[in-house]
Design a protein around this motif. Structure first.
Motif, PDB file in Angstrom:
ATOM      1  N   PHE A 257       0.942  -1.169   0.058  1.00 15.92           N
ATOM      2  CA  PHE A 257      -0.006   0.133  -0.342  1.00 15.92           C
ATOM      3  C   PHE A 257       0.731   1.178  -0.071  1.00 15.92           C
ATOM      4  CE2 PHE A 257      -2.820  -3.006   2.011  1.00 15.92           C
ATOM      5  CZ  PHE A 257      -4.129  -2.704   1.395  1.00 15.92           C
ATOM      6  N   THR A 258       0.235   2.196  -0.228  1.00 15.66           N
ATOM      7  CA  THR A 258       0.856   3.635  -0.228  1.00 15.66           C
ATOM      8  C   THR A 258       0.359   4.463   0.892  1.00 15.66           C
ATOM      9  OG1 THR A 258       1.176   3.708  -2.583  1.00 15.66           O
ATOM     10  CG2 THR A 258       1.587   5.795  -1.366  1.00 15.66           C
ATOM     11  N   TYR A 259       1.059   4.741   1.886  1.00 16.26           N
ATOM     12  CA  TYR A 259       0.582   5.542   3.169  1.00 16.26           C
ATOM     13  C   TYR A 259       0.325   7.181   2.459  1.00 16.26           C
ATOM     14  CZ  TYR A 259       0.811   8.951   6.993  1.00 16.26           C
ATOM     15  OH  TYR A 259       0.458   9.782   7.951  1.00 16.26           O
ATOM     16  N   SER A 260      -0.798   7.454   2.775  1.00 15.12           N
ATOM     17  CA  SER A 260      -1.409   8.760   2.342  1.00 15.12           C
ATOM     18  C   SER A 260      -1.391   9.822   3.306  1.00 15.12           C
ATOM     19  CB  SER A 260      -2.861   8.704   1.886  1.00 15.12           C
ATOM     20  OG  SER A 260      -2.946   7.888   0.605  1.00 15.12           O
TER      21      SER A 260
ATOM     22  N   THR B  23      -6.530   8.545  14.835  1.00 11.38           N
ATOM     23  CA  THR B  23      -5.753   7.590  15.408  1.00 11.38           C
ATOM     24  C   THR B  23      -5.480   6.673  14.044  1.00 11.38           C
ATOM     25  OG1 THR B  23      -7.593   6.408  16.375  1.00 11.38           O
ATOM     26  CG2 THR B  23      -6.351   7.731  17.714  1.00 11.38           C
ATOM     27  N   ASN B  24      -5.985   6.935  13.011  1.00 10.36           N
ATOM     28  CA  ASN B  24      -5.891   5.826  11.870  1.00 10.36           C
ATOM     29  C   ASN B  24      -5.123   6.363  10.744  1.00 10.36           C
ATOM     30  OD1 ASN B  24      -7.746   3.606  12.607  1.00 10.36           O
ATOM     31  ND2 ASN B  24      -9.295   5.371  12.295  1.00 10.36           N
ATOM     32  N   LEU B  25      -4.357   5.445  10.103  1.00 14.45           N
ATOM     33  CA  LEU B  25      -3.464   5.776   8.920  1.00 14.45           C
ATOM     34  C   LEU B  25      -4.360   5.284   7.781  1.00 14.45           C
ATOM     35  CD1 LEU B  25      -0.245   3.639  10.241  1.00 14.45           C
ATOM     36  CD2 LEU B  25      -0.782   6.285  10.504  1.00 14.45           C
ATOM     37  N   VAL B  26      -4.196   6.234   6.790  1.00 12.64           N
ATOM     38  CA  VAL B  26      -5.049   5.949   5.669  1.00 12.64           C
ATOM     39  C   VAL B  26      -4.007   5.471   4.627  1.00 12.64           C
ATOM     40  CG1 VAL B  26      -6.616   7.039   3.835  1.00 12.64           C
ATOM     41  CG2 VAL B  26      -6.716   7.744   6.220  1.00 12.64           C
TER      42      VAL B  26
ATOM     43  N   PRO C  51      -5.542   1.079  12.240  1.00 11.30           N
ATOM     44  CA  PRO C  51      -4.767   1.629  13.416  1.00 11.30           C
ATOM     45  C   PRO C  51      -3.446   2.057  13.406  1.00 11.30           C
ATOM     46  CG  PRO C  51      -5.688  -0.444  13.952  1.00 11.30           C
ATOM     47  CD  PRO C  51      -5.837  -0.367  12.403  1.00 11.30           C
ATOM     48  N   GLN C  52      -3.027   3.272  13.633  1.00  6.57           N
ATOM     49  CA  GLN C  52      -1.563   3.744  13.689  1.00  6.57           C
ATOM     50  C   GLN C  52      -0.863   2.733  14.828  1.00  6.57           C
ATOM     51  OE1 GLN C  52      -1.624   7.973  14.443  1.00  6.57           O
ATOM     52  NE2 GLN C  52      -1.516   7.636  16.794  1.00  6.57           N
ATOM     53  N   ASP C  53      -1.526   2.214  15.662  1.00  8.49           N
ATOM     54  CA  ASP C  53      -0.747   1.418  16.689  1.00  8.49           C
ATOM     55  C   ASP C  53      -0.305   0.076  16.168  1.00  8.49           C
ATOM     56  OD1 ASP C  53      -1.875   3.043  18.670  1.00  8.49           O
ATOM     57  OD2 ASP C  53      -3.613   1.735  19.507  1.00  8.49           O
ATOM     58  N   ILE C  54      -0.672  -0.159  14.977  1.00  8.35           N
ATOM     59  CA  ILE C  54      -0.124  -1.224  14.187  1.00  8.35           C
ATOM     60  C   ILE C  54       1.582  -1.270  14.032  1.00  8.35           C
ATOM     61  CG2 ILE C  54      -0.069  -0.374  11.875  1.00  8.35           C
ATOM     62  CD1 ILE C  54      -1.533  -3.104  11.121  1.00  8.35           C
ATOM     63  N   LEU C  55       1.908   0.265  14.003  1.00  6.45           N
ATOM     64  CA  LEU C  55       3.507   0.140  14.007  1.00  6.45           C
ATOM     65  C   LEU C  55       4.072   0.650  15.149  1.00  6.45           C
ATOM     66  CD1 LEU C  55       3.643   2.892  10.879  1.00  6.45           C
ATOM     67  CD2 LEU C  55       4.595   0.532  11.020  1.00  6.45           C
ATOM     68  N   GLY C  56       3.471   0.755  16.470  1.00  7.17           N
ATOM     69  CA  GLY C  56       4.075   0.699  17.579  1.00  7.17           C
ATOM     70  C   GLY C  56       4.961   1.936  17.562  1.00  7.17           C
TER      71      GLY C  56
END
Length: 188
Positions: free
Chosen positions: A72-75, A80-83, A96-101
């Protein structure tokens, strides 16, 4: 699902444990004074985002879940979410941005990320191995300090502190490992 020995667990893998799915964040093999080695694993609950420390003996088996890798490409970040955008279909996915810790500060706009999915649900996300960041602050070199001696603290453009060799100055770009945020080399 496939069974594997506990000592084969690696960061980024997803396992099922006590009926929940966990992404492995870190694992250490600890060898006590006597007795069998123990695997100390830091993992995150895929659903709740809660971290958990768990120990296994090397002979124990765990259920590894089969994941599908998708780029995916990070937009941008929305709350608290990454699109993320699918580069083929241009569809957007929220994770959820928590996925990256603690790797979150290394995420950059338009970066290509690798997401592991289980039945279409994002469970973990990998960043490129290294990224280039600018040093915004660096301590001056201490007089008499040799290049081979200790590294000095610096602050990168993402706000994270890093230890760099004495010859790095503010305004320079450096290559950093995203797994642990350590200095790799001066950017070319």
């Amino acid at each position: 699902m496939a069974k594997m020995q506990a000592n084969q667990m690696r960061a980024g893998m997803v396992i099922e444990f006590e009926g929940a799915r966990y992404t492995i964040l870190k694992q250490n093999i600890m060898i006590p004074g006597k007795g069998a080695a123990v695997i100390q694993v830091e993992m995150r609950n895929v659903k709740t985002g809660a971290k958990k420390d768990q120990r296994w003996r090397t002979a124990d088996t765990v259920e590894r879940l089969t994941t599908e890798d998708k780029e995916f490409t990070y937009s941008y970040t929305d709350g608290t979410n990454l699109v993320l955008m699918d580069p083929e279909s241009f569809e957007q996915t929220m994770v959820p941005q928590d996925i990256l810790g603690d790797r979150l500060p290394y995420l950059q706009e338009n970066m290509t990320v690798n997401v592991k999915l289980i039945e279409g649900e994002p469970v973990s996300m990998d960043l490129p191995e290294t990224i280039v960041l600018e040093v915004v602050e660096a301590d001056p070199v201490v007089k008499g300090q040799t290049a081979s001696s200790s590294y000095k603290p610096a602050v990168m453009s993402n706000g994270v502190k890093v230890m760099v060799p004495p010859f790095i100055t503010a305004g320079e770009k450096i290559v950093v490992k995203t797994a642990d945020g350590t200095y790799y080399e001066r950017a070319k």
